[in-house]
Scaffold this active site. Structure first.
Site, PDB file in Angstrom:
ATOM      1  N   ARG A 163      34.077  38.443  39.113  1.00  0.00           N
ATOM      2  CA  ARG A 163      34.980  38.183  37.990  1.00  0.00           C
ATOM      3  C   ARG A 163      35.561  36.784  38.153  1.00  0.00           C
ATOM      4  O   ARG A 163      36.574  36.445  37.567  1.00  0.00           O
ATOM      5  CB  ARG A 163      36.070  39.263  37.904  1.00  0.00           C
ATOM      6  CG  ARG A 163      36.867  39.442  39.167  1.00  0.00           C
ATOM      7  CD  ARG A 163      37.822  40.621  39.069  1.00  0.00           C
ATOM      8  NE  ARG A 163      38.389  40.932  40.347  1.00  0.00           N
ATOM      9  CZ  ARG A 163      39.491  40.380  40.862  1.00  0.00           C
ATOM     10  NH1 ARG A 163      40.164  39.510  40.181  1.00  0.00           N
ATOM     11  NH2 ARG A 163      39.932  40.716  42.047  1.00  0.00           N
ATOM     12  N   ASN A 164      34.869  35.988  38.972  1.00  0.00           N
ATOM     13  CA  ASN A 164      35.348  34.665  39.342  1.00  0.00           C
ATOM     14  C   ASN A 164      34.339  33.586  39.006  1.00  0.00           C
ATOM     15  O   ASN A 164      33.166  33.866  38.807  1.00  0.00           O
ATOM     16  CB  ASN A 164      35.557  34.628  40.863  1.00  0.00           C
ATOM     17  CG  ASN A 164      36.963  35.004  41.244  1.00  0.00           C
ATOM     18  OD1 ASN A 164      37.919  34.395  40.776  1.00  0.00           O
ATOM     19  ND2 ASN A 164      37.083  36.022  42.070  1.00  0.00           N
TER      20      ASN A 164
END
Ligand SMILES: [Zn+2]
Length: 350
Positions: A163-164
């Site tokens: 999610r980065n």
């Protein structure tokens, strides 16, 4: 009769229909929800680690929709329908302990779950108007990823959940996996996330630089994964693996603190649970140690191949990157590639 749904509801309904959450094809009912929470199983006995549920957003309808065929309305558009087979009021407090290991509201997944409406509905959704994101460049259905994998002749494919934006530790994990597998599916999750995480645009922008300039052309598939985060740590590692199997992955990468948040889960707890349940999932786990930069070795290493003590260690994590960005400090080269750092600003945090 009709009900209003949120983007996450719409996204989950569509995912159920196109096989993202297989073997689940319907929104869970009360017995599934309890069985998933307590036993990691659907009521039919198949392994399933996290629940895909549908909240009833208009609580006034809780006495009216059971047994009905109900239209699904998203932003004033009729997008599908659901045959409601149950309306129920889950014991959310109790479920939190099983699903998240805590009912502390400081946990973003717990807070999100507790703030969902009190009544949930069960049933199989039919979506006849696909969400707009399915027309976006980096959307791929499970079938599309599988056919891309076949077209490129990749026999083995490692799934990478994130999610980065990519930092040096992610890159190390991805390159290590490419030593083992023919290809990698870089599959950033872009559904609901907690405030402070990276925006979808930032993730795409950053990955484009890494993929277009550094990775070989044939063996990296990049696609966005539209599904909400739970931040359920080890359980979510199992869920993410199960879902990536549906996209054709043969392997799944689990790092130091998969889907974790704050200090809610122990380091490598996800490795332990993956080892415990691997036999129930038809996918091979790549359980990788957390990479860091060592000032003595002068490269990205893990505790499997570096002997130096903690004074020499520079930790690499998404939280680290986000903290420096918020303070408008420079992002060091050992943490993130300068080409990527150059295209990010703190406005990229949601
Ligand atoms: Zn070292």
């Amino acid at each position: 009769m009709q009900i209003l749904i949120s983007l996450d509801d719409y996204c989950k309904a569509y995912n159920l229909q196109i096989g993202v959450y297989s073997p689940l094809s319907y929104f869970v009912g009360s017995s599934d929800l309890i069985s998933i929470a307590k036993k990691l199983k659907l009521r039919d006995g198949s392994f399933y680690p996290l629940p895909i549920y549908m909240p009833l957003r208009d609580q006034n309808l809780s006495g009216k929709v059971w047994g009905q065929k109900v239209d699904l309305i998203y932003e004033n558009n009729l997008v599908g329908f659901i045959e409601v087979s149950e309306v129920y009021k889950p014991d959310k407090d109790d479920l939190c302990i099983n699903l998240f290991g805590t009912k502390d509201k400081n946990h973003p997944g717990v807070n999100y779950f507790l703030n969902e409406p009190n009544y949930f509905i069960s049933g199989t959704p039919t979506i006849f108007k696909a969400p707009d994101f399915t027309n976006e460049k980096y959307f791929m259905s499970p079938d599309q990823v599988k056919s891309e994998k076949a077209k490129r002749g990749l026999k083995s494919l490692a799934g990478f959940q994130t999610r980065n934006i990519p930092h040096r530790a992610h890159e190390h994990l991805q390159r290590t996996s490419l030593e083992i597998c023919d290809g990698i599916l870089i599959h950033p999750l872009v559904g609901w996330k907690k405030p402070g995480d990276f925006s979808k645009d930032a993730i795409v922008r950053a990955y484009k630089i890494l993929i277009d300039n550094f990775y070989p052309k044939n063996n990296v598939i990049f696609s966005l994964f539209y599904s909400p985060m739970f931040y359920a740590g080890p359980r979510e590692a199992l869920f993410h693996a199960l879902v990536r199997k549906n996209f054709g992955c043969t392997h799944f990468i689990v790092g130091r603190d998969h889907a974790g948040v704050g200090n809610f889960y122990k380091l490598y707890e996800a490795h332990q649970i993956a080892t415990k349940y691997a036999h129930l999932l038809d996918i091979e786990f790549l359980l990788l140690r957390g990479p860091y930069f060592c000032k003595k070795c002068r490269c990205i290493v893990t505790d499997k191949h570096c002997r130096h003590n903690k004074d020499m260690i520079c930790k690499i994590s998404g939280s680290n990157v986000r903290r420096l960005m918020l303070n408008e400090e420079d992002l060091p080269d050992w943490l993130i590639r300068p080409q990527i750092a150059n295209v990010l600003t703190k406005k990229d945090l949601i």
